[in-house]
Design a protein around this motif. Structure first.
Motif, PDB file in Angstrom:
ATOM      1  N   PHE A  93       0.767  -1.219   0.004  1.00 38.70           N
ATOM      2  CA  PHE A  93      -0.110   0.078   0.036  1.00 38.70           C
ATOM      3  C   PHE A  93       0.748   1.282   0.123  1.00 38.70           C
ATOM      4  O   PHE A  93       2.009   1.252   0.500  1.00 38.70           O
ATOM      5  N   SER A  94       0.419   2.243  -0.447  1.00 38.14           N
ATOM      6  CA  SER A  94       1.105   3.495  -0.598  1.00 38.14           C
ATOM      7  C   SER A  94       1.063   4.325   0.736  1.00 38.14           C
ATOM      8  O   SER A  94       0.350   4.059   1.645  1.00 38.14           O
ATOM      9  N   VAL A  95       1.730   5.397   0.921  1.00 36.91           N
ATOM     10  CA  VAL A  95       1.667   6.266   2.028  1.00 36.91           C
ATOM     11  C   VAL A  95       0.390   6.887   2.235  1.00 36.91           C
ATOM     12  O   VAL A  95      -0.096   6.883   3.442  1.00 36.91           O
ATOM     13  N   GLU A  97      -2.447   5.659   1.107  1.00 38.03           N
ATOM     14  CA  GLU A  97      -3.572   4.556   1.783  1.00 38.03           C
ATOM     15  C   GLU A  97      -3.177   4.227   3.032  1.00 38.03           C
ATOM     16  O   GLU A  97      -4.101   3.676   3.689  1.00 38.03           O
ATOM     17  N   LYS A 203       8.536  14.451  -1.649  1.00 40.47           N
ATOM     18  CA  LYS A 203       7.814  13.099  -2.170  1.00 40.47           C
ATOM     19  C   LYS A 203       8.307  11.713  -1.744  1.00 40.47           C
ATOM     20  O   LYS A 203       8.023  10.694  -2.354  1.00 40.47           O
ATOM     21  N   GLN A 204       9.098  11.716  -0.644  1.00 41.86           N
ATOM     22  CA  GLN A 204       9.223  10.543   0.020  1.00 41.86           C
ATOM     23  C   GLN A 204       9.392  10.659   1.285  1.00 41.86           C
ATOM     24  O   GLN A 204       9.493  11.746   1.980  1.00 41.86           O
ATOM     25  N   ILE A 229       6.056   8.272  -1.887  1.00 43.20           N
ATOM     26  CA  ILE A 229       4.880   8.340  -1.136  1.00 43.20           C
ATOM     27  C   ILE A 229       4.033   7.625  -2.133  1.00 43.20           C
ATOM     28  O   ILE A 229       2.843   7.038  -1.549  1.00 43.20           O
ATOM     29  N   ASP A 230       4.083   7.388  -3.505  1.00 46.24           N
ATOM     30  CA  ASP A 230       3.174   6.549  -4.068  1.00 46.24           C
ATOM     31  C   ASP A 230       3.649   5.204  -4.545  1.00 46.24           C
ATOM     32  O   ASP A 230       2.899   4.618  -5.296  1.00 46.24           O
ATOM     33  N   ALA A 231       4.600   4.742  -4.008  1.00 41.87           N
ATOM     34  CA  ALA A 231       5.353   3.436  -4.417  1.00 41.87           C
ATOM     35  C   ALA A 231       4.452   2.458  -3.341  1.00 41.87           C
ATOM     36  O   ALA A 231       3.789   2.817  -2.377  1.00 41.87           O
ATOM     37  N   ARG A 232       4.606   1.138  -3.854  1.00 40.05           N
ATOM     38  CA  ARG A 232       4.113   0.143  -3.022  1.00 40.05           C
ATOM     39  C   ARG A 232       5.018  -1.046  -3.267  1.00 40.05           C
ATOM     40  O   ARG A 232       5.726  -1.140  -4.106  1.00 40.05           O
ATOM     41  N   ASP A 233       5.305  -1.600  -2.069  1.00 38.58           N
ATOM     42  CA  ASP A 233       6.382  -2.860  -2.044  1.00 38.58           C
ATOM     43  C   ASP A 233       5.819  -3.866  -0.998  1.00 38.58           C
ATOM     44  O   ASP A 233       5.448  -3.478  -0.040  1.00 38.58           O
TER      45      ASP A 233
END
Length: 550
Positions: A93-95, A97, A203-204, A229-233
């Motif tokens: 999920f992203s930041v 979310e 943005k991080q 912030i828009d990444a998912r891992d």
């Protein structure tokens, strides 16, 4: 026959509705159990107390485990995780979310009354996360410097086949927190900053700790990486902190208001100093609840006896006529009243303004404030004194300049410090109940002079709450609170954000700004050391704020 048939149909429908209600209740009960477990699994971290080393951090609660998929799913109504399992850590999920999940979780926990209305579920700050992860240690890992022991504490590249175990399968750290070193990297509040607190990329964010994708060294307590912030891992998750709605500021966000000069000790021979108040000529009158009042002269730096005995005077304030209005407390020799001191040359005239309400003596008048019309508001708790109580409650009273007494509120369980907030035409009040709430409240002044709680500005989850207070020209609140290494003047923004703490050597009791050229000098009554049987005195320090005009 038709009536009988219709009745049977109705009975069948009612029975069906009851069964449907039971069926609907089952998933709600299951969700409540998950929410209850979430709160039950929170660990209270109290820096500077017991097993917890001293720190600038305020107490906070942090979850034993990373957020599980069963919790994430009932709140977000979906489960994006790659590695499925109800007690597995949630990921992917992203930041944004994560923040939406925490917002919804807060609302649900408040609705279920599992947390109070002034608490919220949040991402931990980096400082909170590091403190919790270290578990009171200063070694590379919370279990020491020997990386060969990591298999017992951590999922990492050396023992993980994928992010698929249930939480808590490894050993906890000394604070009882699981998977702090491995399993998933964990999101922290705030943007990505350098080690010295400078913003690098808005943005991080920072993700702390290692994961099942990382080597042993990358799972050390100090491990830290940026995360878009828009990444998912599938190697990034989160851990919850429950904190007051007015969140504690991280050290890098402290206001310039705290860029103060060195605290100066002016006098140190009191039994329990309290209630500093500034006269028009700049002299500071203060109480020593040991049963005297003193006056400090900033020009000569001399401290002299002002009144002996003082009838256990506590909080003091000076009105527009340069009269001193005093709360006289309980205990042997205490007046349990509001007195007015008029100074004429070398003469001191003392009159009683109010000593009872509806024929009953006050408990122990404690602290005092004046509104815009110079009506007196004072708090009336009972902390000490063997005298029989005549009032069955501890309230805040209003006294007009003519001496008419009215009850302003009974909403606060044990009211202590009080100060008028001219900008909002309200009062800041400390609820300081050792057996209950320790909160900073904003109380609205109604047209009839009564007070009602408008909002909770800040909550102390543990430790010593707020004693006396003052306010500066910008509406910032200076509140004496804390004990031991956390003792000091806590500075709050008008909205209740804790900006930082001006440390005192012992427990502080009250504070007030000076006058006559000392508008930016804060006078503080406080113990002069951490010793429980030590002396109390008077301090001063120059700050960036200045005295507020009433």
């Amino acid at each position: 026959m038709q009536l009988v048939a219709l009745s049977l149909v109705m009975i069948s429908l009612i029975a069906g509705d009851q069964e449907a209600e039971k069926a609907l209740a089952k998933p709600l009960d299951a969700e409540r159990a998950i929410l209850q477990r979430c709160v039950k699994e929170m660990v209270l971290i109290q820096p500077g107390q017991g097993e917890f080393p001293a720190s600038e951090l305020a107490p906070f609660r942090i979850s034993q485990f990373e957020v599980t998929q069963e919790l994430y799913e009932i709140i977000a109504r979906g489960n994006p995780s790659r590695w499925k399992g109800p007690r597995n850590s949630a990921e992917m999920f992203s930041v944004g979310e994560a923040e939406e999940f925490l917002k919804r979780l807060t609302a649900r926990l408040q609705h279920e009354k599992l947390i109070t209305a002034d608490q919220a579920a949040r991402l931990p700050t980096e400082a909170q996360w590091r403190y919790a992860a270290a578990g009171g240690t200063s070694t590379k890992f919370s279990f020491g410097d020997d990386a060969t022991k990591i298999d017992d504490y951590c999922w990492y590249t050396g023992n993980a086949a994928g992010n698929d175990p249930a939480v808590g399968a490894k050993k906890p750290n000394p604070f009882g927190l699981y998977d702090m070193h491995g399993y998933l990297r964990e999101m922290c509040a705030g943007v990505w900053k350098s080690a010295d607190g400078k913003t690098i990329d808005e943005k991080q964010i920072a993700v702390l700790g290692g994961s099942w994708k990382d080597s042993a060294d990358e799972c050390a307590t100090a491990a830290r990486q940026p995360f878009a912030i828009d990444a998912r891992d599938d190697a990034v998750g989160l851990r919850i902190v429950i904190s007051p709605v007015a969140a504690v500021a991280d050290a890098a966000e402290l206001s310039p208001i705290l860029e103060s000069k060195k605290l100066e000790l002016l006098w140190a021979d009191g039994e329990f100093t309290e209630g500093p108040a500034a006269l028009a000529d700049g002299k500071i009158v203060f109480s020593d609840i040991g049963n005297k009042m003193y006056v400090f002269d900033p020009k000569s730096k001399e401290t002299k006896v002002f009144r002996d005995p003082s009838r256990r005077s506590n909080g003091l304030i000076v009105d527009s006529k340069n009269r001193i209005i005093a709360c006289e407390g309980a205990n042997t020799g205490g007046g349990r009243q509001i007195s007015v001191f008029t100074i004429t040359g070398d003469q001191l005239e003392v009159t009683t303004l109010a000593d009872q309400f509806e024929g009953r003596k006050f408990n122990s008048p404690n602290d005092i404030a004046l509104d815009a019309e110079e009506n007196i508001y004072f708090t009336d708790p009972r902390y000490v004194g063997d005298e029989p109580r005549e009032l069955e409650y501890e309230g805040i009273f209003r006294v007009t300049p003519e001496g008419k007494v009215a009850l302003a509120t009974r909403e606060v369980s044990k009211p202590n410090g009080i100060v008028y907030l001219a900008k909002s035409k309200s009062f800041a009040v400390s609820e300081n109940n050792p057996m209950g709430q320790r909160r900073l409240l904003e109380m609205k002044q109604n047209d009839d002079g009564t007070l009602t709680i408008a909002k909770v500005l800040y909550t102390f989850e543990s430790g010593r709450g707020i004693d006396g207070m003052t306010v500066d020209s910008e509406g910032r609140i200076y509140a004496t609170a804390g004990t031991g290494d956390r003792a000091g003047v806590h500075v709050f923004s008008p909205s209740g954000k804790l900006l930082g703490v001006i440390r005192t050597p012992g427990d502080p009791t009250n504070c007030e700004f000076g006058r006559a050229g000392e508008a930016s000098v804060l006078y503080i009554t406080s113990a002069v050391s951490k010793k429980s049987d030590g002396k109390y005195g008077l301090f001063r320090v120059e700050v960036a704020g200045k005295r507020a005009d009433r």
